[in-house]
Enzyme design. Structure first.
Site, PDB file in Angstrom:
ATOM      1  N   ILE A 153       0.838  -1.205   0.000  1.00  0.00           N
ATOM      2  CA  ILE A 153       0.000   0.000   0.000  1.00  0.00           C
ATOM      3  C   ILE A 153       0.873   1.256   0.000  1.00  0.00           C
ATOM      4  O   ILE A 153       0.638   2.187  -0.772  1.00  0.00           O
ATOM      5  CB  ILE A 153      -0.964  -0.018   1.213  1.00  0.00           C
ATOM      6  N   ASP A 172      11.274   2.600   6.467  1.00  0.00           N
ATOM      7  CA  ASP A 172      10.864   1.209   6.615  1.00  0.00           C
ATOM      8  C   ASP A 172      12.091   0.468   7.128  1.00  0.00           C
ATOM      9  O   ASP A 172      13.180   0.623   6.567  1.00  0.00           O
ATOM     10  CB  ASP A 172      10.407   0.649   5.243  1.00  0.00           C
ATOM     11  N   CYS A 200       2.326   1.000   7.854  1.00  0.00           N
ATOM     12  CA  CYS A 200       3.035  -0.127   8.456  1.00  0.00           C
ATOM     13  C   CYS A 200       2.032  -0.965   9.261  1.00  0.00           C
ATOM     14  O   CYS A 200       0.958  -0.481   9.596  1.00  0.00           O
ATOM     15  CB  CYS A 200       4.154   0.388   9.369  1.00  0.00           C
ATOM     16  N   PRO A 201       2.380  -2.202   9.578  1.00  0.00           N
ATOM     17  CA  PRO A 201       1.466  -3.011  10.385  1.00  0.00           C
ATOM     18  C   PRO A 201       1.515  -2.592  11.850  1.00  0.00           C
ATOM     19  O   PRO A 201       2.456  -1.897  12.267  1.00  0.00           O
ATOM     20  CB  PRO A 201       2.015  -4.432  10.224  1.00  0.00           C
ATOM     21  N   THR A 227      -4.443   5.061   7.493  1.00  0.00           N
ATOM     22  CA  THR A 227      -5.377   4.065   6.960  1.00  0.00           C
ATOM     23  C   THR A 227      -4.877   2.663   7.316  1.00  0.00           C
ATOM     24  O   THR A 227      -5.279   1.693   6.683  1.00  0.00           O
ATOM     25  CB  THR A 227      -5.522   4.191   5.417  1.00  0.00           C
ATOM     26  N   SER A 228      -4.003   2.578   8.344  1.00  0.00           N
ATOM     27  CA  SER A 228      -3.444   1.255   8.681  1.00  0.00           C
ATOM     28  C   SER A 228      -4.131   0.637   9.891  1.00  0.00           C
ATOM     29  O   SER A 228      -5.020  -0.200   9.724  1.00  0.00           O
ATOM     30  CB  SER A 228      -1.941   1.350   8.887  1.00  0.00           C
ATOM     31  N   ARG A 229      -3.737   1.037  11.070  1.00  0.00           N
ATOM     32  CA  ARG A 229      -4.366   0.512  12.282  1.00  0.00           C
ATOM     33  C   ARG A 229      -4.440   1.631  13.323  1.00  0.00           C
ATOM     34  O   ARG A 229      -3.496   2.407  13.473  1.00  0.00           O
ATOM     35  CB  ARG A 229      -3.570  -0.668  12.866  1.00  0.00           C
ATOM     36  N   ASP A 253      -8.854   6.574   8.911  1.00  0.00           N
ATOM     37  CA  ASP A 253      -9.789   5.513   8.524  1.00  0.00           C
ATOM     38  C   ASP A 253      -9.887   4.473   9.627  1.00  0.00           C
ATOM     39  O   ASP A 253     -10.693   3.544   9.546  1.00  0.00           O
ATOM     40  CB  ASP A 253      -9.307   4.845   7.224  1.00  0.00           C
ATOM     41  N   GLU A 258     -11.674   1.322  17.884  1.00  0.00           N
ATOM     42  CA  GLU A 258     -12.742   1.147  16.891  1.00  0.00           C
ATOM     43  C   GLU A 258     -13.541  -0.144  17.048  1.00  0.00           C
ATOM     44  O   GLU A 258     -14.691  -0.226  16.601  1.00  0.00           O
ATOM     45  CB  GLU A 258     -12.176   1.202  15.465  1.00  0.00           C
ATOM     46  N   HIS A 290     -13.042   2.534   8.780  1.00  0.00           N
ATOM     47  CA  HIS A 290     -12.287   1.390   8.242  1.00  0.00           C
ATOM     48  C   HIS A 290     -12.857   0.954   6.893  1.00  0.00           C
ATOM     49  O   HIS A 290     -13.144  -0.224   6.685  1.00  0.00           O
ATOM     50  CB  HIS A 290     -12.313   0.232   9.253  1.00  0.00           C
TER      51      HIS A 290
END
Ligand code: NAI
Length: 327
Positions: A153, A172, A200-201, A227-229, A253, A258, A290
């Site tokens: 992404i 990264d 990133c995760p 928009t990840s977590r 997002d 959430e 999300h």
């Protein structure tokens, strides 16, 4: 026909599964998978679950006691699964990629909406208010975007930003070799970016990567996109920085709390989460629930790959998309 318990079903999930499924008796359940609801999987060897299902050790114990042998996640992220506990008890598979374009494009949609205040203009013109006061944005061209995480992404979002004529820098810990991405240390991302986007995760290292300290390092007027977590951002710290003007805007997002709220309609309820209520009340915050993944292409791919994962499991084949616990 094998029976499958499909948790947290929404109409848009059913559409593609119903179109493509010929092998399974899918029992669609409209509630989330939790230790309390796991009993609904009675008679199933496999369950299908999603991002906000609670796949804790208690849930895994309940599923194992019922004879469930497979958790098929219909998403890429698996931070909601206690993988360490699942090891040797139950198999876990996922859909590693469904549409990185969907998520990257939604990230740019958040940025454009926030910056050019389309959300406000939409409401104004519907009320025949054609004033431009308060709608001034800034050119994206020439601004610096700092990208944290250059996987599927992140890389597409980088290309989109470059298409807008932005300078892009990235961080990264596993940089992509032979790419034309300009990698910099994380503190440079914080110090030099006009826009910071998280791709990133969620891991032990990335939890609250945006916090009071990193916010203090940022340029005044920075825009933050996530928009990840949700747990990548300390929401209290972000709220403070939005209130004192350090952060110009946030496109979110995902949100750290959430799980109890997103994907459901609470419009007639008094929401008890004061940080969330304050965030959504700010004119310079756009929150979507999300939905970055939500395109036709992604939904079709999610159904195709989940059905493939189930087929491999029930045919006794090696699981191509297995998620394995790593220390
Ligand atoms: P990916 O696995 O292709 O890329 C993740 C990248 O993050 C990798 O390059 C990895 O090296 C990097 N990374 C790992 N640790 C890092 C750290 N400490 N700091 C910076 N980078 C780090 O994943 P993909 O497909 O690009 O997805 C990214 C995230 O997007 C997922 O983890 C997921 O949380 C989120 N996502 C959100 C969706 C939505 O609807 N909002 C849908 C799909 C994914």
């Amino acid at each position: 026909m094998e029976k499958i318990a499909f948790f947290d079903t929404k109409p848009y999930d059913k559409l593609w599964f119903d179109k493509l499924n010929t092998e399974y008796n899918i029992k669609y359940l409209d509630y989330k998978l939790t230790p309390d609801s796991a009993a609904a999987a009675k008679g199933c060897k496999a369950v299908v679950a999603f991002v906000n299902d609670t796949i804790s050790r208690e849930t895994i114990d309940e599923l194992c006691a019922l004879g469930v042998k497979l958790i098929a996640l219909r998403c890429a992220g698996y931070n909601n699964v206690d993988l360490k506990y699942a090891k040797d008890k139950i198999d876990v598979v996922r859909v590693p990629v469904y549409s990185p374009y969907a998520v990257a494009e939604h990230t740019m949609a958040l940025l454009l909406t926030l910056n050019r205040k389309i959300h406000k203009a939409f409401i104004r013109t519907r009320d025949f208010n054609f004033s431009l006061n308060g709608l001034t944005g800034f050119d994206l061209h020439g601004k610096t975007a700092g990208i944290i995480g250059t996987g599927q992404i992140g890389r597409i979002f980088i290309d989109i930003c470059k298409g807008f004529g932005m300078n892009v820098i990235a961080y990264d810990p596993y940089p992509m070799e032979n790419s034309n991405i300009e990698y910099v240390p994380l503190n440079k991302i914080f110090e030099e970016s006009d826009i910071i986007s998280l791709h990133c995760p969620l891991t032990k290292e990335t939890r609250y990567i945006i916090n009071e300290r990193s916010l203090a390092q940022m340029k005044s007027g920075v825009v933050i996109l996530n928009t990840s977590r949700g747990q990548l951002i300390d929401s209290d710290a972000l709220l403070q920085s939005l209130k004192d003007g350090k952060v110009r805007g946030a496109g979110l997002d995902v949100y750290e709390e959430e799980t109890a709220l997103f994907f459901e309609d609470y419009s007639s309820t008094i929401v008890q989460d004061d940080v969330l209520a304050r965030l959504v009340s700010l004119p310079n915050v756009i929150m979507t629930s999300h939905q970055a993944f939500l395109t036709d292409e992604a939904l079709q791919k999610i159904a195709e790959v989940t059905l493939f994962n189930l087929h491999q499991f029930f045919s006794g084949e090696a699981l191509k998309n297995e998620v394995v616990y790593k220390k």
